[in-house]
Design an enzyme around this catalytic site. Structure first.
Site, mmCIF file in Angstrom:
data_model
loop_
_atom_site.group_PDB
_atom_site.id
_atom_site.type_symbol
_atom_site.label_atom_id
_atom_site.label_comp_id
_atom_site.label_asym_id
_atom_site.label_seq_id
_atom_site.Cartn_x
_atom_site.Cartn_y
_atom_site.Cartn_z
ATOM 1 N N GLU A 62 -1.432 -9.242 4.022
ATOM 2 C CA GLU A 62 -1.459 -9.657 5.429
ATOM 3 C C GLU A 62 -2.865 -9.806 5.978
ATOM 4 O O GLU A 62 -3.071 -10.372 7.065
ATOM 5 C CB GLU A 62 -0.685 -8.645 6.297
ATOM 6 C CG GLU A 62 -1.391 -7.328 6.557
ATOM 7 C CD GLU A 62 -1.278 -6.306 5.425
ATOM 8 O OE1 GLU A 62 -1.629 -5.136 5.643
ATOM 9 O OE2 GLU A 62 -0.832 -6.686 4.331
ATOM 10 N N HIS B 227 -3.447 -5.543 0.461
ATOM 11 C CA HIS B 227 -2.910 -5.994 1.751
ATOM 12 C C HIS B 227 -2.857 -7.525 1.833
ATOM 13 O O HIS B 227 -3.841 -8.163 2.211
ATOM 14 C CB HIS B 227 -3.768 -5.446 2.890
ATOM 15 C CG HIS B 227 -3.663 -3.963 3.049
ATOM 16 N ND1 HIS B 227 -2.720 -3.369 3.858
ATOM 17 C CD2 HIS B 227 -4.373 -2.956 2.490
ATOM 18 C CE1 HIS B 227 -2.856 -2.055 3.793
ATOM 19 N NE2 HIS B 227 -3.847 -1.779 2.965
ATOM 20 N N CYS C 181 0.841 -1.205 0.000
ATOM 21 C CA CYS C 181 0.000 0.000 0.000
ATOM 22 C C CYS C 181 0.876 1.257 0.000
ATOM 23 O O CYS C 181 1.510 1.558 -0.995
ATOM 24 C CB CYS C 181 -0.974 -0.044 1.181
ATOM 25 S SG CYS C 181 -2.401 1.051 0.995
#
Length: 685
Positions: free
Chosen positions: A184, A182, A96
């Site tokens: 994660e 993202h 990001c």
């Protein structure tokens, strides 16, 4: 040995060399990146964004990950990472903001986009890239941004796109990779595979973690901080976090040194205090219940306001007359401390040798923008255990928070290992401020200068199949902002499912681009039975096109005929709270009776100051209120989605809840929250 999901139980990265360094740019999910790495059994450490390339090179890290963050790379006041990090030969993954920083610092450009993407969207990836090796071309990922790479840096190529927006770039020869999404987050369906590709395929990492028991690690911390003399006052709400904390204390230092206190602040659910005491007595915890309802209702505190770049201290009004959600949260947090101090005196405990134990989790601190977790995170909402008075207690060394490095699901796993009853471990989370933050308080409507234009744009979106035959100026804007696939979908669903959309004159708290928003709510209504799949599409597209909307709801009943321009004055007074308490009880009892509590992870019920279906020509006052059902599905509560009726939750069960809620006197209409997180937070305030 324990599973790697419980990151706090792993060997401390500071005690041995780590394979991966995560540079913290202030993103809400920075620690989720570290957690994802540790789940893959690779050691890691979080360091400040500005950590020098020399330091990274000297420590011989095998890889660098740069997190997302709330700041713009183009903001001259924002802290920059060291551009030399990209030149020392260590593989780098920018996420990001991290991707945008990589792109700009190496000669590319980032500009404000035409749309903002906050939520799950499908992107197209190039599976020939080592980062996406083994993945299908179409991937569902979590995007949270309003700026985008407008020109990529020299020698980089685009490896993923979201429509016309660049979603990933790479310089394979230098092992530099950037993703706008993202990996994660749980909402990125193959995020673990992407991180695995980066760590093992690209960076050549090896599984190098030694695992220790999370329970043992937490208990060692408790013994170390409490010492042999101090007593501990454990604040227990009855939720899983505070209960696990109390159980750990009980086991670590013995019941004679732990005083369990349950504070009834007047905003608990029906029979909550009785159930808390009964459930905790099953595990041998004795509780003192403090009735502080009057104290909280009339509580106030001092807050800091910024005017013309000058900090001014100002007293709030009493809680029963406050409408701003942040003020409500800060008052409640500080009142907990005041009541707790009074309880310490009542119990004849020595304040200097009495520590206070809280079930604070990592999410509490990151959303509060706490420096304990990140120096750059944006404050989304002040959790009650991070008010100014609790912060002062921390400075005094009087606060014990053994769960502060754990996510919600980690705490549940720990609770199971401790042998806590399933009715505690599997209980839906209930916020510390209780029902107080599930009542939207207001003394007047919120209708900014952008209200009418946004309302018009809403109508064009949900009636796109009709709007394309007309040349409204805003229609061109919509067509420029959506992909061909999205426009095709929008035309198809609007031709089959006739709805109306209206902007409501209220605000809710959301999270967009790692920042707090306090924005409009859009409501969709129809004379036809709801098409939930279509409604979920609208819930994604509307915030993407309308930056000032962070939440979309479906309004049960017939299509709305009249635009609301007033609200019912609403504050935290007993009759309002009692109404919500009754509704909350009915909704949860319906889930329980139908054995569906485990279908969702949380179900906030919100009371909003809206009286629908009043004929404006009759000049009748706004006196009723409406209810929102928020059925939320998540693993870690960092991100999540709204449950889709007929898919994750039976539609007939939703209708049972709606019917029972509508039976409560003074309720105008019932709504269903369709919003994922982001752009909407789990709670409305």
């Amino acid at each position: 040995m324990e599973n790697g999901n419980q990151g706090r139980g792993m060997e401390n990265a500071e005690n041995r060399p780590s394979s991966v360094v995560v540079l913290d740019a202030g993103g809400q999910s920075c620690m989720a990146i570290e957690r994802r790495i540790r789940q893959l059994n690779v050691s890691s450490i979080i360091l400040p964004l500005e950590t020098s390339a020399k330091t990274i090179e000297a420590k011989e890290y095998k890889a660098v990950v740069i997190s997302g963050g709330p700041k713009s790379i183009n903001d001259p006041s924002s802290t920059q990472c060291d551009a030399e990090v990209f030149k020392i030969g260590v593989p780098v993954l920018g996420i990001c903001y991290g991707m945008q920083a990589m792109n700009v610092l190496l000669g590319g450009k980032v500009a404000e986009g035409k749309v903002r993407e906050d939520g799950q969207f499908k992107i197209k990836v190039n599976s020939s890239s080592d980062l996406f090796s083994g993945l299908q071309e179409r991937q569902e990922v979590l995007l949270t941004h309003y700026e985008e790479a407008s020109d990529i840096a020299p020698d980089f190529k685009v490896t993923a796109t979201s429509g016309d927006i660049i979603a990933a770039i790479e310089n394979q020869s230098k092992k530099l990779y950037g993703v706008q999404f993202h990996p994660e987050a749980d909402l990125t369906e193959n995020g673990e595979s992407i991180m695995r590709n980066f760590l093992f395929r690209i960076a050549g990492c090896h599984e190098d973690l030694k695992f220790t028991s999370t329970e043992d690690t937490c208990m060692e911390e408790i013994k170390r901080e409490v010492g042999p003399v101090n007593k501990v006052l454990a604040l227990v709400s009855g939720g899983v976090d505070s209960t696990v904390c109390a159980a750990l204390l009980h086991k670590a230092i013995g019941p004679n040194r732990v005083v369990g206190v349950h504070i009834d602040k007047g905003f608990l659910r029906k029979n909550e205090s009785t159930q808390v005491v009964e459930s905790l007595s099953k595990i041998g915890l004795k509780m003192k219940v403090v009735n502080a309802q009057h104290t909280f209702y009339n509580g106030s505190t001092e807050i800091t306001l910024k005017r013309n770049d000058i900090n001014i201290r100002q007293n709030t009004g009493p809680l029963h007359s406050v409408s701003n959600p942040e003020e409500k949260r800060k008052i409640i947090g500080d009142m907990f401390v005041k009541v707790m101090n009074a309880t310490i005196r009542d119990l004849n405990l020595d304040p200097k040798s009495t520590m206070v134990a809280l079930g604070t989790t990592r999410l509490n601190l990151i959303e509060s923008g706490s420096a304990l977790i990140s120096r750059r995170a944006s404050k989304i909402k002040t959790h009650h255990n991070d008010s100014e008075m609790f912060q002062e207690l921390r400075h005094q060394g009087r606060v014990l928070e053994p769960l502060k490095h754990l996510q919600k699901d980690d705490v549940c796993k720990l609770g199971k290992k401790l042998g806590l009853p399933s009715d505690i471990v599997q209980r839906h989370p209930f916020p510390g401020p209780g029902l107080a933050i599930r009542v939207l308080c207001a003394n007047g409507p919120f209708m900014g200068d952008d209200f009418e234009d946004t309302n018009t744009k809403l109508g064009l979106i949900v009636n796109y199949c009709i709007a394309v035959s007309k040349r409204h100026p805003l229609l061109t804007e919509i067509q420029e902002q959506l992909t061909e696939e999205e426009l095709k979908t929008l035309k198809e669903i609007s031709s089959k499912f006739s709805v109306g959309a209206t902007l409501l004159p209220i605000r809710s708290v959301g999270i967009q681009g790692d920042c707090r928003t306090y924005s409009y709510v859009a409501a969709i209504s129809s004379d036809s039975p709801p098409s939930w799949s279509s409604l979920m599409v609208y819930a994604k597209i509307i915030p993407k096109l309308c930056f000032n909307i962070n939440r979309v709801v479906y309004l049960f009943g017939s299509r709305l005929l009249h635009q609301l321009q007033e609200v019912t004055p609403t504050f935290l007074v007993p009759n309002v709270v009692d109404t919500l308490r009754k509704i909350d009880y009915l909704a949860n009892a319906t889930l329980l009776e139908n054995d569906k509590m485990n279908c969702v992870n949380q179900m906030p019920i919100i009371l909003v100051p809206l009286h629908f279906d009043r004929d404006p020509t009759m000049r009748l006052p706004s006196c009723h209120r409406s209810v929102v059902i928020r059925m939320f599905i998540t693993n870690d509560f960092m991100t999540g989605i709204a449950a889709t009726p007929g898919k994750q939750i039976p539609e007939e069960l939703i209708m049972k809840i709606v019917d029972r809620v509508k039976s409560v006197p003074g309720i105008s209409r019932v709504m269903y929250d369709l919003t994922s997180k982001p752009p909407g937070t789990t709670e409305w305030e």
